[in-house]
Design a protein around this motif. Structure first.
Motif, mmCIF file in Angstrom:
data_model
loop_
_atom_site.group_PDB
_atom_site.id
_atom_site.type_symbol
_atom_site.label_atom_id
_atom_site.label_comp_id
_atom_site.label_asym_id
_atom_site.label_seq_id
_atom_site.Cartn_x
_atom_site.Cartn_y
_atom_site.Cartn_z
ATOM 1 N N TYR A 121 0.837 -1.201 0.000
ATOM 2 C CA TYR A 121 0.000 0.000 0.000
ATOM 3 C C TYR A 121 0.874 1.254 0.000
ATOM 4 C CZ TYR A 121 -3.506 3.432 1.176
ATOM 5 O OH TYR A 121 -4.320 4.540 1.149
ATOM 6 N N LEU A 122 1.946 1.256 0.796
ATOM 7 C CA LEU A 122 2.850 2.409 0.811
ATOM 8 C C LEU A 122 3.517 2.594 -0.548
ATOM 9 C CD1 LEU A 122 4.540 2.039 4.317
ATOM 10 C CD2 LEU A 122 2.671 3.573 3.659
ATOM 11 N N ASP A 123 3.900 1.489 -1.186
ATOM 12 C CA ASP A 123 4.488 1.574 -2.535
ATOM 13 C C ASP A 123 3.505 2.206 -3.518
ATOM 14 O OD1 ASP A 123 6.789 0.355 -1.598
ATOM 15 O OD2 ASP A 123 6.236 -1.643 -2.346
ATOM 16 N N GLU A 124 2.247 1.803 -3.411
ATOM 17 C CA GLU A 124 1.191 2.343 -4.274
ATOM 18 C C GLU A 124 1.023 3.849 -4.050
ATOM 19 O OE1 GLU A 124 -3.582 1.835 -4.018
ATOM 20 O OE2 GLU A 124 -2.440 -0.033 -3.984
ATOM 21 N N ARG A 125 0.975 4.268 -2.778
ATOM 22 C CA ARG A 125 0.824 5.696 -2.470
ATOM 23 C C ARG A 125 2.030 6.502 -2.945
ATOM 24 N NH1 ARG A 125 -3.237 7.372 1.436
ATOM 25 N NH2 ARG A 125 -2.389 9.416 0.976
ATOM 26 N N GLU A 126 3.211 5.912 -2.805
ATOM 27 C CA GLU A 126 4.418 6.615 -3.232
ATOM 28 C C GLU A 126 4.458 6.789 -4.752
ATOM 29 O OE1 GLU A 126 8.933 6.769 -1.770
ATOM 30 O OE2 GLU A 126 8.199 4.766 -2.299
ATOM 31 N N ARG A 127 3.999 5.785 -5.482
ATOM 32 C CA ARG A 127 3.940 5.904 -6.949
ATOM 33 C C ARG A 127 2.985 7.021 -7.375
ATOM 34 N NH1 ARG A 127 4.360 0.366 -6.705
ATOM 35 N NH2 ARG A 127 2.116 0.065 -6.771
ATOM 36 N N GLN A 128 1.895 7.205 -6.646
ATOM 37 C CA GLN A 128 0.916 8.239 -6.984
ATOM 38 C C GLN A 128 1.472 9.643 -6.762
ATOM 39 O OE1 GLN A 128 -2.499 7.335 -4.575
ATOM 40 N NE2 GLN A 128 -2.988 5.489 -5.734
ATOM 41 N N ASP A 129 2.297 9.816 -5.722
ATOM 42 C CA ASP A 129 2.828 11.140 -5.406
ATOM 43 C C ASP A 129 4.215 10.998 -4.779
ATOM 44 O OD1 ASP A 129 3.178 13.811 -4.920
ATOM 45 O OD2 ASP A 129 1.338 14.060 -3.757
ATOM 46 N N PRO A 130 5.248 10.764 -5.602
ATOM 47 C CA PRO A 130 6.581 10.467 -5.075
ATOM 48 C C PRO A 130 7.264 11.620 -4.339
ATOM 49 C CG PRO A 130 6.616 10.569 -7.473
ATOM 50 C CD PRO A 130 5.199 10.720 -7.054
ATOM 51 N N GLU A 131 6.813 12.829 -4.544
ATOM 52 C CA GLU A 131 7.444 13.985 -3.901
ATOM 53 C C GLU A 131 6.990 14.195 -2.451
ATOM 54 O OE1 GLU A 131 9.936 15.639 -5.399
ATOM 55 O OE2 GLU A 131 9.638 14.113 -6.937
ATOM 56 N N ARG A 132 5.821 13.681 -2.121
ATOM 57 C CA ARG A 132 5.302 13.880 -0.764
ATOM 58 C C ARG A 132 5.774 12.771 0.160
ATOM 59 N NH1 ARG A 132 -0.792 14.317 -0.899
ATOM 60 N NH2 ARG A 132 -0.535 14.550 1.320
ATOM 61 N N PRO A 133 6.199 13.147 1.358
ATOM 62 C CA PRO A 133 6.631 12.115 2.301
ATOM 63 C C PRO A 133 5.451 11.286 2.796
ATOM 64 C CG PRO A 133 6.636 14.270 3.363
ATOM 65 C CD PRO A 133 6.304 14.493 1.916
ATOM 66 N N LEU A 134 5.748 10.054 3.162
ATOM 67 C CA LEU A 134 4.756 9.168 3.761
ATOM 68 C C LEU A 134 5.025 9.111 5.259
ATOM 69 C CD1 LEU A 134 4.888 6.321 1.155
ATOM 70 C CD2 LEU A 134 2.811 7.492 1.840
ATOM 71 N N THR A 135 3.990 9.217 6.035
ATOM 72 C CA THR A 135 4.115 9.081 7.480
ATOM 73 C C THR A 135 3.214 7.939 7.916
ATOM 74 O OG1 THR A 135 4.584 11.438 7.772
ATOM 75 C CG2 THR A 135 3.814 10.223 9.706
#
Length: 138
Positions: free
Chosen positions: A82-96
C-alpha cells in the motif's frame, strides 16, 4: 549555512488490525498532523469489513478507510504494498506511518510480544517514510 526547506503535507497512513482505544488515539494523532489521513485495515475475514467501516465512521468521521485482506494476519504484508502504491501516486510527498503501540506496565513484556516494534524496525529503512509512534500506556 543552508536554509530550511518546506516539506509538503505528508500522506499519513494508520495501519490497524482492530478498532480499540489505542487505535483511536493513533487516528486522532494522525488527524492532528495532516489533512491527508487514511486508515489501512488488515483483515482476515471479508465479513468483518462492513462492521469495521461502520465503527470507524461513527468514531472518526471523514477519515478514508482502505481494507486489505491478509491471509497470515500480518499488517506488514498489506502495508508495504500500500505504501508503494501511495508513493507511486505522489513520489514527492513524504509518507508518514502512525503506529498505535500498547506499552505494558513491565518493560520486559514489551520486548516479548510487541508486533509494533517489528513494524517500526522494518519501516525505519524505507526511504521517504517517517514513522510516528503513538504509545498507549496500560
Amino acid at each position: 549555512m543552508s536554509h530550511i526547506g518546506r516539506v509538503a503535507v505528508p500522506q499519513v497512513v494508520v495501519p490497524l488490525r482492530r478498532l480499540d482505544r489505542p487505535a483511536l488515539a493513533a487516528v486522532s494523532y494522525a488527524r492532528s498532523i495532516s489533512s491527508d489521513v487514511t486508515v489501512l485495515f488488515a483483515i482476515d475475514d471479508p465479513a468483518d469489513a462492513e462492521r469495521l467501516r461502520a465503527q470507524l465512521r461513527s468514531r472518526a468521521n471523514e477519515v478514508p478507510i482502505v481494507l486489505r485482506l491478509t491471509h497470515d494476519g500480518s499488517v506488514l504484508g498489506v502495508l508495504l504494498p500500500y505504501l508503494d502504491e501511495r508513493e507511486r501516486q505522489d513520489p514527492e510527498r513524504p509518507l508518514t506511518v502512525v503506529v498505535s503501540d500498547i506499552v505494558p506496565r513491565h518493560p520486559w513484556s514489551y520486548l516479548l510480544n510487541d508486533a509494533a516494534l517489528g513494524l517500526k524496525l522494518r519501516l525505519f529503512f524505507r526511504p521517504n517514510t517517517v514513522v510516528v509512534d503513538v504509545p498507549y500506556h496500560l
